[in-house]
Design a protein around this motif. Structure first.
Motif, PDB file in Angstrom:
ATOM      1  N   LEU A   9       0.957  -1.188   0.048  1.00 46.26           N
ATOM      2  CA  LEU A   9      -0.043  -0.058  -0.083  1.00 46.26           C
ATOM      3  C   LEU A   9       0.624   1.150   0.073  1.00 46.26           C
ATOM      4  O   LEU A   9       1.779   1.292   0.764  1.00 46.26           O
ATOM      5  N   ARG A  10       0.649   2.189  -0.774  1.00 42.37           N
ATOM      6  CA  ARG A  10       1.064   3.517  -0.661  1.00 42.37           C
ATOM      7  C   ARG A  10       1.225   4.086   0.619  1.00 42.37           C
ATOM      8  O   ARG A  10       2.225   5.048   1.161  1.00 42.37           O
ATOM      9  N   SER A  11      -0.012   3.962   1.074  1.00 39.55           N
ATOM     10  CA  SER A  11       0.061   4.399   2.748  1.00 39.55           C
ATOM     11  C   SER A  11      -1.040   3.593   3.322  1.00 39.55           C
ATOM     12  O   SER A  11      -1.976   3.010   3.109  1.00 39.55           O
ATOM     13  N   LEU A  12      -1.102   3.612   4.715  1.00 36.81           N
ATOM     14  CA  LEU A  12      -2.032   2.952   5.476  1.00 36.81           C
ATOM     15  C   LEU A  12      -3.187   3.943   5.927  1.00 36.81           C
ATOM     16  O   LEU A  12      -3.013   4.655   6.626  1.00 36.81           O
ATOM     17  N   PRO A  13      -4.368   3.653   5.302  1.00 40.89           N
ATOM     18  CA  PRO A  13      -5.425   4.404   5.663  1.00 40.89           C
ATOM     19  C   PRO A  13      -5.761   4.643   7.302  1.00 40.89           C
ATOM     20  O   PRO A  13      -5.930   5.496   7.681  1.00 40.89           O
ATOM     21  N   ASN A  14      -5.422   3.684   8.029  1.00 40.96           N
ATOM     22  CA  ASN A  14      -5.776   3.470   9.439  1.00 40.96           C
ATOM     23  C   ASN A  14      -4.439   3.171  10.171  1.00 40.96           C
ATOM     24  O   ASN A  14      -4.409   1.941  10.523  1.00 40.96           O
ATOM     25  N   PRO A  15      -3.384   3.908  10.527  1.00 44.56           N
ATOM     26  CA  PRO A  15      -2.025   3.576  11.000  1.00 44.56           C
ATOM     27  C   PRO A  15      -2.301   3.043  12.397  1.00 44.56           C
ATOM     28  O   PRO A  15      -1.295   2.298  13.009  1.00 44.56           O
ATOM     29  N   LYS A  16      -3.215   3.117  13.124  1.00 39.93           N
ATOM     30  CA  LYS A  16      -3.516   2.480  14.445  1.00 39.93           C
ATOM     31  C   LYS A  16      -3.590   0.785  14.270  1.00 39.93           C
ATOM     32  O   LYS A  16      -2.972   0.414  15.383  1.00 39.93           O
ATOM     33  N   TYR A  17      -3.826   0.220  13.468  1.00 35.12           N
ATOM     34  CA  TYR A  17      -4.132  -1.037  13.405  1.00 35.12           C
ATOM     35  C   TYR A  17      -2.805  -1.650  12.772  1.00 35.12           C
ATOM     36  O   TYR A  17      -3.137  -1.786  11.232  1.00 35.12           O
ATOM     37  N   GLN A  18      -2.027  -2.081  13.035  1.00 35.50           N
ATOM     38  CA  GLN A  18      -0.675  -2.786  12.580  1.00 35.50           C
ATOM     39  C   GLN A  18      -0.854  -4.121  12.724  1.00 35.50           C
ATOM     40  O   GLN A  18       0.113  -4.789  12.014  1.00 35.50           O
ATOM     41  N   PHE A  19      -1.503  -4.722  13.968  1.00 36.61           N
ATOM     42  CA  PHE A  19      -1.298  -6.074  14.223  1.00 36.61           C
ATOM     43  C   PHE A  19      -2.582  -6.427  14.907  1.00 36.61           C
ATOM     44  O   PHE A  19      -3.002  -6.176  15.621  1.00 36.61           O
ATOM     45  N   VAL A  20      -3.190  -7.464  13.765  1.00 37.68           N
ATOM     46  CA  VAL A  20      -4.751  -7.561  14.432  1.00 37.68           C
ATOM     47  C   VAL A  20      -4.895  -9.165  14.073  1.00 37.68           C
ATOM     48  O   VAL A  20      -4.760  -9.984  13.517  1.00 37.68           O
ATOM     49  N   TYR A  21      -5.532  -9.555  15.198  1.00 37.91           N
ATOM     50  CA  TYR A  21      -6.069 -11.225  15.373  1.00 37.91           C
ATOM     51  C   TYR A  21      -7.393 -11.222  15.073  1.00 37.91           C
ATOM     52  O   TYR A  21      -8.172 -10.465  15.368  1.00 37.91           O
TER      53      TYR A  21
END
Length: 429
Positions: free
Chosen positions: A285-297
């Motif tokens: 991705l060129r950028s992350l729309p929501n930088p808060k969620y980097q690691f999700v189970y």
């Protein structure tokens, strides 16, 4: 003309290369035969639109493989450690803090207050467990004996899956699994420029030590007589005289390479093997729309989502700003590739809205092999390192685990095979 080596290794993945290095450091002449056009097996890295994609998500913890890589003098800056991360969990189509630390435990609505205290205590218990002393039992049996809250069990199953990439609580042996969980909770290493750079380093060191690397070298059979390895017959007609052979292929493949394998332990090891597969979707991705969620189970669905680019200095793309998001769906007995991909994309919609606008490149494998076998309750014996019926024949690979998971199984089994060939003498590593 017939070639001759002390040891021939069939398969040029991590197990094959580690075994080659261990033997070459002790002065053995070694050839590694790989049927594909490059070394690495499932540890190769492909570049698309300037983005470096591994073959699905990979995990390296502070275990046997990491220690062996250090012993083999690989570049120290090759591995980047993730010391801290903030995990989240998807539950009923919403994203919540996943309770693994004090802060996330207090914030997470996934557990009532009373269960938060219990969960924190159980996590501390898991971290301090003497895993070798746990009775031989499945993960589910251990959970039923030690955890009374259904939701706490569910969260522990999620952590077990995330640390092993295996979803089989009725089959996984509790002791080795909790040992792996301890490592995964403490941190994970990523490989600079993708796992292909690790393969490059292993190959470079192998060549320096005089190992012969032979890509596009397909093996027809490993001939043996009177219970002793004699030579390797290649598909191109070449015959290699050798007294020691290490098989690092999958169980189904090695059965085809050994005449009368059905009368050896190889047949049992193949029959008891339970492969684990996953659908893997990686997106640059060129950028992350929501930088808060980097690691999700996935809490109520068998998925795991990781932004590999959250680790500084990895160089996973030519453009340093590209974000590489990796997603896994752990598969059961049956699966639908299109539906599996849609499920991963729906999870991505939830975590990173409008992500499709940012796509630079993507890669999808509907059924990647995670491991060809693991330590499970249906095993009757651990494979290798030696094949008892044929002197000079050995096995290694993620499936030849004696309790290790993932790349730890590949590297540890390779070292076991090398040590056996060296008559269990200490190696100069």
């Amino acid at each position: 003309m017939t070639a001759k080596y002390d040891v021939v290794i069939i398969g040029g993945g991590i197990a094959g290369l580690v075994a080659a290095l261990c033997l070459a450091k002790e002065g053995k002449s070694v050839a590694v035969l790989e049927s594909q056009g490059q070394m690495g097996g499932r540890a190769i890295t492909n570049k698309k639109e300037g983005v470096r994609f591994n073959l699905g998500s990979h995990a390296l913890y502070f275990g046997e493989a990491y220690a062996i890589f250090q012993e083999l003098n690989l570049m120290p800056d090759l591995f980047k450690r993730v010391d801290e991360f903030t995990p989240y969990g998807i539950w009923k189509e919403k994203v919540y803090p996943f309770p693994v630390g004090i802060s996330s435990l207090l914030k997470s609505p996934l557990l009532p207050l009373s269960d938060k205290v219990k969960f924190g205590a159980i996590l501390m218990k898991v971290l301090k467990l003497d895993t070798a002393s746990i009775p031989y039992m499945s993960l589910r049996s251990w959970m039923e004996e030690n955890v009374d809250s259904p939701m706490i069990r569910n969260l522990l199953y999620v952590l077990a899956r995330g640390g092993t990439y295996v979803q089989a609580p009725d089959l996984q042996v509790a002791g080795p699994l909790f040992k792996q969980m301890q490592r995964s909770i403490k941190g994970v290493y990523y490989v600079k420029k993708g796992w292909g750079s690790l393969v490059d380093q292993l190959c470079k060191e192998a060549l320096r030590l005089g190992v012969t690397l032979l890509p596009l070298k397909k093996v027809r059979s490993v001939e043996h007589r009177n219970g002793q390895v004699q030579h390797v017959q290649c598909a191109d007609g070449e015959v290699i005289d050798v007294s020691h052979v290490i098989l690092t292929t999958s169980p189904k493949v090695f059965l085809k390479l050994i005449p009368h394998a059905e009368h050896t332990s190889l047949k049992l090891w193949e029959q008891q093997a339970i492969p684990i597969t996953a659908a893997c979707l990686d997106i640059g991705l060129r950028s992350l729309p929501n930088p808060k969620y980097q690691f999700v189970y996935g809490v109520d669905q068998p998925i795991l989502m990781v932004n590999a680019s959250r680790v500084k200095g990895l160089e996973l793309s030519d453009d340093g700003d590209i974000q590489l998001f990796q997603m896994i769906k752990f598969l059961g007995q049956s699966s639908d590739p299109q539906e599996d991909r849609k499920q991963l994309e729906r999870a991505m919609d939830l975590v990173q809205p409008n992500w499709r606008r940012e796509v630079v490149a993507e890669q999808y494998f509907p059924k990647m092999t995670v491991v060809h076998d693991f330590m499970h309750m249906k095993r009757t014996e651990n494979p290798g390192p030696a094949v008892p019926e044929i002197r000079g024949l050995y096995v290694a690979g993620d499936w030849a685990t004696h309790g290790e998971y993932l790349v730890d199984g590949a590297a540890a089994s390779a070292k076991r095979a090398a040590c056996h060939i060296l008559s269990r003498e200490p190696m100069r590593v």
